[in-house]
Design an enzyme around this catalytic site. Structure first.
Site, PDB file in Angstrom:
ATOM      1  N   PHE A  16       0.783  -1.243   0.050  1.00 12.07           N
ATOM      2  CA  PHE A  16      -0.018  -0.042   0.015  1.00 12.07           C
ATOM      3  C   PHE A  16       0.699   1.270  -0.003  1.00 12.07           C
ATOM      4  N   ILE A  17       1.705   1.615   1.025  1.00 15.34           N
ATOM      5  CA  ILE A  17       2.128   2.829   1.259  1.00 15.34           C
ATOM      6  C   ILE A  17       3.656   2.706   0.280  1.00 15.34           C
ATOM      7  N   LEU A  40       6.020 -10.122  -2.477  1.00 18.23           N
ATOM      8  CA  LEU A  40       4.784 -10.169  -3.061  1.00 18.23           C
ATOM      9  C   LEU A  40       4.172 -11.450  -2.187  1.00 18.23           C
ATOM     10  N   ILE A  68      13.300  -9.872   1.862  1.00 20.80           N
ATOM     11  CA  ILE A  68      14.392  -9.055   2.552  1.00 20.80           C
ATOM     12  C   ILE A  68      15.093  -9.720   3.373  1.00 20.80           C
ATOM     13  N   ALA A  91       7.137  -5.061   5.506  1.00 23.08           N
ATOM     14  CA  ALA A  91       6.960  -5.447   6.665  1.00 23.08           C
ATOM     15  C   ALA A  91       5.706  -6.543   6.547  1.00 23.08           C
ATOM     16  N   THR A 137       5.996   2.918  12.743  1.00 22.21           N
ATOM     17  CA  THR A 137       4.558   3.101  13.079  1.00 22.21           C
ATOM     18  C   THR A 137       4.432   3.927  14.738  1.00 22.21           C
ATOM     19  N   ASP A 138       3.281   4.629  14.692  1.00 24.13           N
ATOM     20  CA  ASP A 138       3.147   5.151  16.267  1.00 24.13           C
ATOM     21  C   ASP A 138       2.773   3.983  17.084  1.00 24.13           C
ATOM     22  N   GLU A 139       2.437   2.623  16.763  1.00 27.58           N
ATOM     23  CA  GLU A 139       2.140   1.676  17.497  1.00 27.58           C
ATOM     24  C   GLU A 139       3.161   1.290  18.530  1.00 27.58           C
ATOM     25  N   TYR A 162       2.648  -7.466  16.332  1.00 23.41           N
ATOM     26  CA  TYR A 162       2.927  -6.335  15.133  1.00 23.41           C
ATOM     27  C   TYR A 162       3.681  -5.333  15.817  1.00 23.41           C
ATOM     28  N   LYS A 166       7.860  -4.173  15.329  1.00 31.73           N
ATOM     29  CA  LYS A 166       8.293  -2.887  14.712  1.00 31.73           C
ATOM     30  C   LYS A 166       9.152  -2.222  15.604  1.00 31.73           C
ATOM     31  N   ASP A 292     -14.018  -7.615  20.589  1.00 28.22           N
ATOM     32  CA  ASP A 292     -12.980  -6.585  20.450  1.00 28.22           C
ATOM     33  C   ASP A 292     -11.678  -7.533  20.282  1.00 28.22           C
ATOM     34  N   ARG A 293     -10.895  -6.721  19.512  1.00 30.58           N
ATOM     35  CA  ARG A 293      -9.334  -7.205  19.307  1.00 30.58           C
ATOM     36  C   ARG A 293      -8.760  -7.573  20.570  1.00 30.58           C
TER      37      ARG A 293
HETATM   38  P1  NAD Z   1       1.323  -3.587   3.334  1.00 26.66           P
HETATM   39  O1  NAD Z   1       1.218  -4.885   4.076  1.00 26.66           O
HETATM   40  O2  NAD Z   1       0.195  -2.909   2.522  1.00 26.66           O
HETATM   41  O3  NAD Z   1       2.820  -4.088   2.299  1.00 26.66           O
HETATM   42  C1  NAD Z   1       3.762  -4.593   2.855  1.00 26.66           C
HETATM   43  C2  NAD Z   1       4.579  -4.972   1.602  1.00 26.66           C
HETATM   44  O4  NAD Z   1       5.873  -5.781   2.132  1.00 26.66           O
HETATM   45  C3  NAD Z   1       3.922  -5.872   0.726  1.00 26.66           C
HETATM   46  O5  NAD Z   1       4.076  -5.719  -0.730  1.00 26.66           O
HETATM   47  C4  NAD Z   1       4.653  -7.465   0.728  1.00 26.66           C
HETATM   48  O6  NAD Z   1       4.680  -8.073  -0.321  1.00 26.66           O
HETATM   49  C5  NAD Z   1       5.924  -6.757   1.228  1.00 26.66           C
HETATM   50  N1  NAD Z   1       6.760  -7.750   2.084  1.00 26.66           N
HETATM   51  C6  NAD Z   1       6.275  -8.282   3.206  1.00 26.66           C
HETATM   52  N2  NAD Z   1       7.059  -9.171   3.828  1.00 26.66           N
HETATM   53  C7  NAD Z   1       8.232  -8.974   2.854  1.00 26.66           C
HETATM   54  C8  NAD Z   1       9.398  -9.705   2.892  1.00 26.66           C
HETATM   55  N3  NAD Z   1       9.909 -10.721   3.670  1.00 26.66           N
HETATM   56  N4  NAD Z   1      10.441  -9.308   1.911  1.00 26.66           N
HETATM   57  C9  NAD Z   1      10.162  -8.499   1.117  1.00 26.66           C
HETATM   58  N5  NAD Z   1       8.909  -7.855   0.966  1.00 26.66           N
HETATM   59  C10 NAD Z   1       7.896  -8.214   1.754  1.00 26.66           C
HETATM   60  O7  NAD Z   1       1.994  -2.661   4.304  1.00 26.66           O
HETATM   61  P2  NAD Z   1       1.747  -1.013   4.357  1.00 26.66           P
HETATM   62  O8  NAD Z   1       0.383  -0.543   5.086  1.00 26.66           O
HETATM   63  O9  NAD Z   1       1.980  -0.405   3.128  1.00 26.66           O
HETATM   64  O10 NAD Z   1       2.934  -0.505   5.452  1.00 26.66           O
HETATM   65  C11 NAD Z   1       4.238  -0.198   4.903  1.00 26.66           C
HETATM   66  C12 NAD Z   1       5.076   0.118   6.079  1.00 26.66           C
HETATM   67  O11 NAD Z   1       4.564   1.206   6.864  1.00 26.66           O
HETATM   68  C13 NAD Z   1       5.228  -1.050   7.164  1.00 26.66           C
HETATM   69  O12 NAD Z   1       6.560  -1.141   7.518  1.00 26.66           O
HETATM   70  C14 NAD Z   1       4.348  -0.643   8.316  1.00 26.66           C
HETATM   71  O13 NAD Z   1       4.685  -1.043   9.578  1.00 26.66           O
HETATM   72  C15 NAD Z   1       4.503   0.849   7.823  1.00 26.66           C
HETATM   73  N6  NAD Z   1       3.227   1.728   8.374  1.00 26.66           N
HETATM   74  C16 NAD Z   1       2.019   1.488   8.042  1.00 26.66           C
HETATM   75  C17 NAD Z   1       1.061   2.319   8.570  1.00 26.66           C
HETATM   76  C18 NAD Z   1      -0.596   2.089   7.893  1.00 26.66           C
HETATM   77  O14 NAD Z   1      -1.371   3.005   8.439  1.00 26.66           O
HETATM   78  N7  NAD Z   1      -0.717   1.171   6.815  1.00 26.66           N
HETATM   79  C19 NAD Z   1       1.107   3.249   9.293  1.00 26.66           C
HETATM   80  C20 NAD Z   1       2.368   3.597   9.857  1.00 26.66           C
HETATM   81  C21 NAD Z   1       3.387   2.994   9.450  1.00 26.66           C
HETATM   82  O1  DAU Z   2      -1.073   3.379  13.654  1.00 25.02           O
HETATM   83  C1  DAU Z   2      -0.450   2.964  12.421  1.00 25.02           C
HETATM   84  C2  DAU Z   2      -0.924   1.411  12.141  1.00 25.02           C
HETATM   85  O2  DAU Z   2      -2.206   1.632  11.687  1.00 25.02           O
HETATM   86  C3  DAU Z   2       0.094   0.657  11.315  1.00 25.02           C
HETATM   87  O3  DAU Z   2       1.324   0.593  11.892  1.00 25.02           O
HETATM   88  C4  DAU Z   2      -0.476  -0.489  10.953  1.00 25.02           C
HETATM   89  O4  DAU Z   2       0.189  -1.148   9.993  1.00 25.02           O
HETATM   90  C5  DAU Z   2      -1.988  -0.281  10.348  1.00 25.02           C
HETATM   91  O5  DAU Z   2      -2.692  -1.648  10.015  1.00 25.02           O
HETATM   92  C6  DAU Z   2      -2.727   0.385  11.298  1.00 25.02           C
HETATM   93  O6  DAU Z   2      -2.922  -0.378  12.315  1.00 25.02           O
HETATM   94  P1  DAU Z   2      -4.515  -0.199  13.164  1.00 25.02           P
HETATM   95  O7  DAU Z   2      -4.721  -1.776  14.008  1.00 25.02           O
HETATM   96  O8  DAU Z   2      -4.857   0.954  13.822  1.00 25.02           O
HETATM   97  O9  DAU Z   2      -5.306  -0.492  11.923  1.00 25.02           O
HETATM   98  P2  DAU Z   2      -6.772  -1.022  11.444  1.00 25.02           P
HETATM   99  O10 DAU Z   2      -7.243  -0.346   9.965  1.00 25.02           O
HETATM  100  O11 DAU Z   2      -6.520  -2.507  11.629  1.00 25.02           O
HETATM  101  O12 DAU Z   2      -7.961  -0.691  12.625  1.00 25.02           O
HETATM  102  C7  DAU Z   2      -8.167   0.809  12.706  1.00 25.02           C
HETATM  103  C8  DAU Z   2      -9.053   0.668  14.115  1.00 25.02           C
HETATM  104  O13 DAU Z   2     -10.254  -0.039  13.527  1.00 25.02           O
HETATM  105  C9  DAU Z   2      -8.574  -0.274  15.184  1.00 25.02           C
HETATM  106  O14 DAU Z   2      -9.071   0.449  16.193  1.00 25.02           O
HETATM  107  C10 DAU Z   2      -9.602  -1.459  15.023  1.00 25.02           C
HETATM  108  C11 DAU Z   2     -10.552  -0.989  14.375  1.00 25.02           C
HETATM  109  N1  DAU Z   2     -11.156  -2.014  13.368  1.00 25.02           N
HETATM  110  C12 DAU Z   2     -10.421  -2.777  12.417  1.00 25.02           C
HETATM  111  C13 DAU Z   2     -10.814  -3.461  11.615  1.00 25.02           C
HETATM  112  C14 DAU Z   2      -9.917  -4.352  10.750  1.00 25.02           C
HETATM  113  C15 DAU Z   2     -12.532  -2.368  13.562  1.00 25.02           C
HETATM  114  O15 DAU Z   2     -13.298  -2.101  14.293  1.00 25.02           O
HETATM  115  N2  DAU Z   2     -13.143  -3.237  12.515  1.00 25.02           N
HETATM  116  C16 DAU Z   2     -12.566  -3.878  11.685  1.00 25.02           C
HETATM  117  O16 DAU Z   2     -12.982  -4.788  11.294  1.00 25.02           O
END
Ligand code: NAD
Ligand code: DAU
Length: 354
Positions: A16-17, A40, A68, A91, A137-139, A162, A166, A292-293
């Site tokens: 995604f990002i 992939l 990686i 990741a 991540t902020d997590e 997770y 990180k 809940d999660r």
């Molecule tokens: P994503 O899951 O959409 O994409 C992850 C990518 O990494 C995929 O293309 C996957 O194929 C690749 N990958 C996974 N394992 C691998 C490996 N062993 N070797 C090579 N490639 C591999 O993730 P995203 O949401 O795009 O997040 C990208 C980064 O940003 C992550 O490090 C995540 O922790 C961080 N991040 C995400 C968010 C968010 O809201 N999505 C917020 C803050 C930080």
């Molecule tokens: O804060 C940054 C993080 O945000 C990234 O590091 C992670 O990669 C990314 O996945 C995301 O984590 P969250 O757990 O916050 O995101 P998610 O979209 O899974 O959930 C957002 C909120 O919504 C969380 O409080 C859980 C809730 N949720 C999630 C899902 C999937 C629901 O209530 N229902 C759902 O089905």
């Protein structure tokens, strides 16, 4: 700044990002070499970069299907392309998956990051014109109460496998800077949303389910809070850090845009209704509270004063425009959603990347 930024390795660029970032760089005039290294997994989809392949493939843009953790192949790529910057996204990224199966998170997020750092240390030696930027991540900071914000000084307190993985990778990056002088930067960002996000994450899941008339599952009481940022704004921040960030520094990135989950889901129903002319109540009927999660962090909120002050960054999109663009993107890209959910794009991968 001595950084070359000519031959960049982006890890996880099919996710995604990462894929948004590659598009951002090329759309903003990047003219060096960019090598996208991605194994992939279920979350990686090279279809995200079809346009980039068409415009820059085999000239400025190269895709390598590679884990990686693979020392030999990653080292070969480093040497073949004379890599001078690593922008590390790869990741396992979904909290729920980490709860039900943490192993991959430990291997990719910790061992994978360690492997990249080792190769960079070995090949870059004392060079100071290089950069290892780690996307985090902020997590890692854990959970906030009703008040307060995460700053760059907040103590790490990860609660899920997770976020623990990180946090471990952040510490390794920091240690390589302190111990070996490897030029490194780290960014910790809040929740992203936008095009190309796998529909397991909350916003695309809710949009896709609503469009299909399926339940919109809200965890627990729906009062958990997240700080949402449009993905392009995150990409801009990373690009700024890459160009102007200081070695050894950490930057928090956030949307200054806190929402309780239930309020956000109701807001999605409102925008969906305005775009589809289906009555809002029809969408709201789909909202379903579920169990809940485990270990669900209550609230995240980022203080991003530092990156605003030192790099002049601020979020460019309002939530209203970002969400509307995102919903429209999912409405217009149902085929993409179908493909990524069914994994049928794997056929495409088989044909293109043996
Ligand atoms: P994503 O899951 O959409 O994409 C992850 C990518 O990494 C995929 O293309 C996957 O194929 C690749 N990958 C996974 N394992 C691998 C490996 N062993 N070797 C090579 N490639 C591999 O993730 P995203 O949401 O795009 O997040 C990208 C980064 O940003 C992550 O490090 C995540 O922790 C961080 N991040 C995400 C968010 C968010 O809201 N999505 C917020 C803050 C930080
Ligand atoms: O804060 C940054 C993080 O945000 C990234 O590091 C992670 O990669 C990314 O996945 C995301 O984590 P969250 O757990 O916050 O995101 P998610 O979209 O899974 O959930 C957002 C909120 O919504 C969380 O409080 C859980 C809730 N949720 C999630 C899902 C999937 C629901 O209530 N229902 C759902 O089905």
């Amino acid at each position: 700044m001595k950084r070359k930024l000519k031959n960049i390795m982006v890890t996880g660029g099919a996710g995604f990002i990462g894929s948004n970032f590659i598009q951002y760089l090329f759309n903003n005039g990047f003219d060096g070499i960019l090598v996208n290294v991605d194994s992939l997994t279920y979350a990686g989809n090279p279809e995200n970069l079809t346009e980039i392949e068409k415009q820059h493939g085999e000239k400025n843009y190269f895709f390598k299907k590679c884990d990686i953790q693979d020392y030999k192949n990653i080292k070969d790529i480093f040497q073949q392309y004379d890599i001078d910057a690593v922008i590390h996204f790869a990741a396992e990224s979904h909290v729920d998956r980490s709860i039900y199966g943490p192993k991959e998170f430990i291997f990719t997020n910790i061992i994978g990051t360690f492997n990249l750092l080792e190769i960079a240390r070995e090949l870059w030696k004392e060079r100071d014109d290089v950069l290892f930027h780690h996307i985090s991540t902020d997590e890692v900071f854990g959970s906030l109460g009703e008040k307060g914000y995460f700053t760059e000084e907040t103590r790490y307190s990860p609660n899920s496998p997770y976020s623990a993985s990180k946090a471990a990778s952040d510490h390794l990056v920091r240690a390589y800077y302190k111990t070996y002088g490897l030029p490194c930067t780290i960014s910790n960002c809040s929740n992203n949303y936008g095009p190309f996000q796998f529909p397991e994450k909350m916003i695309p899941l809710m949009i896709c389910n609503a469009l299909e008339g399926k339940p919109m599952p809200v965890y627990g009481d729906g009062l958990n809070v997240r700080d949402w940022l449009y993905v392009e704004d995150h990409c801009e921040a990373i690009s700024l850090i890459m160009h102007k960030g200081q070695d050894g520094q950490t930057y928090n990135i956030g949307g200054e845009n806190e929402w309780k989950n239930i309020d956000l889901v109701n807001f999605l129903c409102e925008i969906l209704s305005s775009l589809t002319e289906i009555n809002i109540e029809e969408y709201k009927k789909l909202i379903t509270f579920i169990k809940d999660r485990p270990g669900h962090d209550r609230r995240y909120a980022i203080d991003c004063k530092k990156i605003k002050k030192v790099l002049g960054w601020s979020p460019g999109h309002t939530f209203e425009t970002g969400i509307e663009q995102t919903i429209k993107w999912y409405m217009n890209n149902q085929k993409w959603v179908e493909n990524i959910k069914s994994g049928s794009y794997k056929e495409w991968i088989r044909k293109h990347y043996k």
